[in-house]
Scaffold this motif. Structure first.
Motif: not given
Ligand code: MG
Ligand code: ADP
Length: 263
Positions: A64, A184-185
């Motif tokens: 991240s 991000d995910e």
């Molecule tokens: Mg992360």
């Protein structure tokens, strides 16, 4: 109520190629510390125009942080990142303008809860890009239709499922005509039955030629559309390989262990 699913045809028209053929994203020897703690160590990679790069690795490995550095949501002390020719860390770089060209979708759908879906889709187009209301609305509603949610334009985020909200978040980012999309995910907070509808939109985007950096553990997605896979561990890029090389035989033991746990 109507959730028509993804419409046929391209979601985006890829931006015109640059004259030089330079990478769309160049990450060059980036290191970052939080106080004493070194969160990124000498990270280098690049993403070519139209390339899809999946970033994976254990929790806390810096995934991240690395992608937040790309659109200057996090500062870094050493190295340089260039996005479509613009240096992220340089006096005089217009950060709002840079961020407008880099679309970002997070794990938690960060729609504005007090705004309708239509207003969510138009507010940044109007305030950041200065687009006239009618044009912003047309662009927003067109993209909402493309992700199969045109029936929901007047609703508020809380009235939509997680998967629908995440599709709106992608449409909202695309409405800004980004040159790059960072994820991000994007599916890890979703109920399992909603993961597919979000991945479908991302697969479509990848096939339309969008340049993408995607942090995800969805290895099915990686196998389908990634050009390269980056594996991070303890703030380092341990592996940066073509998809086939990565899934065939990761070089590092750390990547092998990681893959054996998640596959
Ligand atoms: Mg992360
Ligand atoms: P990942 O996304 O791979 O799970 P992160 O980039 O979120 O990893 O975090 C990498 C490391 O940096 C972790 O050890 C995390 O605890 C630490 N970290 C993240 N954000 C901060 C912060 N704002 N201050 C201090 N440490 C942080």
């Amino acid at each position: 109520p109507a959730d028509e699913g993804l419409r046929a045809g391209p979601l985006v028209t890829p931006p015109p190629a640059t004259a030089t053929g330079q990478p769309m994203i160049a990450i060059d020897r980036v290191s970052k510390w939080y106080g004493e703690f070194r969160v990124l160590t000498d990270c280098s990679t690049s993403v070519a125009r139209g390339e899809v790069v999946v970033v994976c690795g254990p929790s806390g490995s810096g995934k991240s942080t690395l992608i937040k550095c790309v659109n200057a949501l996090e500062p870094f002390q050493e190295g340089q990142i260039t996005v479509d020719g613009t240096r992220v860390k340089e006096r005089g770089t217009n950060l709002p303008k840079l961020r407008a060209r880099v679309g970002m979708v997070f794990q938690h759908f960060e729609l504005f809860p007090h705004l309708s879906i239509t207003d969510n889709l138009t507010i940044a187009q109007r305030k950041v890009l200065g687009r006239p209301g009618a044009e912003a609305r047309k662009r927003g509603l067109d993209l909402l239709d493309r992700v199969g949610l045109s029936a929901h334009a007047q609703k508020y985020p809380g009235q939509l499922s997680g998967g629908q909200q995440q599709r709106v978040a992608i449409a909202r980012a695309l409405a800004m005509n980004p040159v790059v999309m960072l994820f991000d995910e994007p599916t890890s907070a979703l109920d399992p039955e909603m993961v597919g509808e979000v991945l479908d939109v991302m697969v479509e985007l990848a096939r339309d030629g969008m340049t993408m950096m995607v942090v995800t553990h969805e290895m099915g997605f990686a196998r389908k559309v990634a050009d390269r896979v980056i594996f991070m561990d303890r703030g380092e890029i341990v592996e940066d390989a073509t998809k086939d090389a990565f899934f065939g035989q990761p070089r590092s033991e750390r990547a092998q262990q990681f893959l054996s746990k998640i596959l």
